[in-house]
Every structure is written in structure tokens, then in C-alpha cells.
Design an enzyme around this catalytic site. Structure first.
Site, PDB file in Angstrom:
ATOM      1  N   TYR A  25      -1.914  -5.541  13.035  1.00 52.77           N
ATOM      2  CA  TYR A  25      -2.314  -5.439  11.676  1.00 52.77           C
ATOM      3  C   TYR A  25      -0.969  -6.190  10.939  1.00 52.77           C
ATOM      4  O   TYR A  25      -0.913  -6.835  10.034  1.00 52.77           O
ATOM      5  CB  TYR A  25      -2.150  -4.086  11.292  1.00 52.77           C
ATOM      6  CG  TYR A  25      -1.927  -3.708   9.891  1.00 52.77           C
ATOM      7  CD1 TYR A  25      -3.097  -3.989   8.735  1.00 52.77           C
ATOM      8  CD2 TYR A  25      -0.591  -3.202   9.496  1.00 52.77           C
ATOM      9  CE1 TYR A  25      -2.941  -3.677   7.589  1.00 52.77           C
ATOM     10  CE2 TYR A  25      -0.675  -2.937   8.138  1.00 52.77           C
ATOM     11  CZ  TYR A  25      -1.565  -3.210   7.074  1.00 52.77           C
ATOM     12  OH  TYR A  25      -1.281  -2.781   5.734  1.00 52.77           O
ATOM     13  N   SER A  61       2.951  -5.623   3.554  1.00 48.49           N
ATOM     14  CA  SER A  61       3.262  -4.236   4.294  1.00 48.49           C
ATOM     15  C   SER A  61       4.506  -4.280   4.896  1.00 48.49           C
ATOM     16  O   SER A  61       5.187  -5.158   5.172  1.00 48.49           O
ATOM     17  CB  SER A  61       2.208  -3.949   5.366  1.00 48.49           C
ATOM     18  OG  SER A  61       2.601  -2.893   6.104  1.00 48.49           O
TER      19      SER A  61
END
Length: 201
Positions: A82, A69
């Protein structure tokens, strides 16, 4: 079991796209509960680790692509837990690339920006999504097919991708990559010339 079924059906495993992931609830780290953090670790990090571990014994002359990500290198308030799992995936990817290189296994990762999926819709409301899109060059967030195209290119074994892998702490990689890129461009130019000649004939 899934790996065994793949080998039974296709005879071999050429590539792996490690895409296990959940977003969890975006909130400041200070109020993130241990159970919430553990759930992210369980899927995003452990899930990817065990997927790769199960596939490595039967993967040869192939490629591994880890879906990380942009948060692994960027900052978005509320995404700390996250992002921590995605940063760990980046570290894992670099180590795997060095360890599996002698087996001719390429290891890379992609770091998508905001990708509009049903999972993202649970966390990112339309107003916030529009704000995020306004900060991108194309003024839009990503779609699943955007990532799929990059993944396909990264996993394919051809003249452009057969050498692309992570080489950690090796300055020679810069010059080697430049040389390979130059050869790839030359190949594309010759291919275009052949196509033009055939069209003119």
C-alpha cells in the site's frame, strides 16, 4: 464521461481531488501475492493517474489535490505494498506540479494519518486503532471531516492558497514561500483590524 458531464452541467472544471484508493490486506511484502499488489496498483496508482489525465485538458487556472498517505514517508509493518503506491503518488505529484505550473495549475498532495472510515475498519481492529491513536499528539485517529477541511483549503483559489504548489529542487521556493506567507499574515491582520473597527462603530 464523468468529466464531460461535469463540463456540460457547470461549464468548467476548477479543481480535482484525486482520491481513488483501496487499502488491500496488510501483510508482509514477502507473502504479498502478485495479484494483491496489482490490485493496489490498479486503483491507487493507475486510477489516480487516469483521473488526472482525463481532467487535465479541461482544467485551467485551478488545482489538483492528490490524497496520498503518511505511509509514503513513514513505516508500518504490513503496509509495504500500500505504501509503495502512495510513495509513487508523491513522485507523480511533484512532477505534475512542475509540468502544469506554466498553465497556472497548482498540484499538491496530503498525507493523512490513520483515518477512521469503513474501509479502514476492514483492516485495522479497534485495539490496534487505539494503539495508533496513542502515538498521536491529540491521542485520537483522524476522521473524514479532518481531511475534508484540509482538502477544501488546498483547493480553494484565494489569497492564502493561490500560490501554494510543489516546487521541486528549487531553493528559491523557500524564500518565495516565506514572502507570500508574510503577505498573507499581513492581509489577515488588516482584515481583523477592519472587523474590529466595524464592531466598535
Amino acid at each position: 464521461m464523468a468529466v464531460a458531464r461535469t463540463i456540460t452541467r457547470f461549464g468548467k472544471l476548477d479543481a480535482l481531488f484525486a482520491n481513488a484508493g483501496v487499502l488491500g490486506e496488510f501483510k508482509p511484502l514477502a507473502v504479498t501475492e502478485a495479484e494483491e499488489f496489482d490490485a493496489l496498483i490498479a486503483t491507487n496508482l493507475r486510477g489516480t493517474f487516469f483521473t488526472i489525465k482525463q481532467c487535465l485538458p479541461v482544467l485551467a487556472d485551478g488545482a489538483i489535490l492528490i490524497n496520498a498517505s503518511w505511509t509514503a514517508g513513514g513505516v508500518m509493518s504490513g503496509a509495504g505494498a500500500y505504501a509503495g503506491t502512495k510513495g509513487a503518488l508523491q513522485a507523480m505529484m511533484r512532477t505534475l506540479a512542475v509540468e502544469q505550473g506554466p498553465r497556472n495549475i497548482r498540484v499538491n498532495s496530503i498525507n493523512p494519518g490513520i483515518i477512521l472510515t469503513p474501509m479502514a475498519d476492514d483492516v485495522i481492529d479497534p485495539v490496534f486503532a487505539a494503539r495508533l491513536a496513542s502515538h498521536t499528539p491529540l491521542r485520537r485517529n483522524g476522521r473524514s471531516e479532518d481531511v475534508a477541511g484540509i482538502g477544501e483549503l488546498s483547493l480553494c483559489q484565494n489569497v492564502l492558497q493561490s500560490w501554494l504548489t510543489v516546487l521541486a529542487n528549487d531553493k528559491r521556493a523557500i524564500f518565495q514561500a516565506a514572502a507570500h506567507a508574510q503577505r498573507a499574515v499581513s492581509f489577515l491582520h488588516s482584515l481583523q483590524s477592519e472587523t474590529d473597527a466595524q464592531a466598535a462603530a
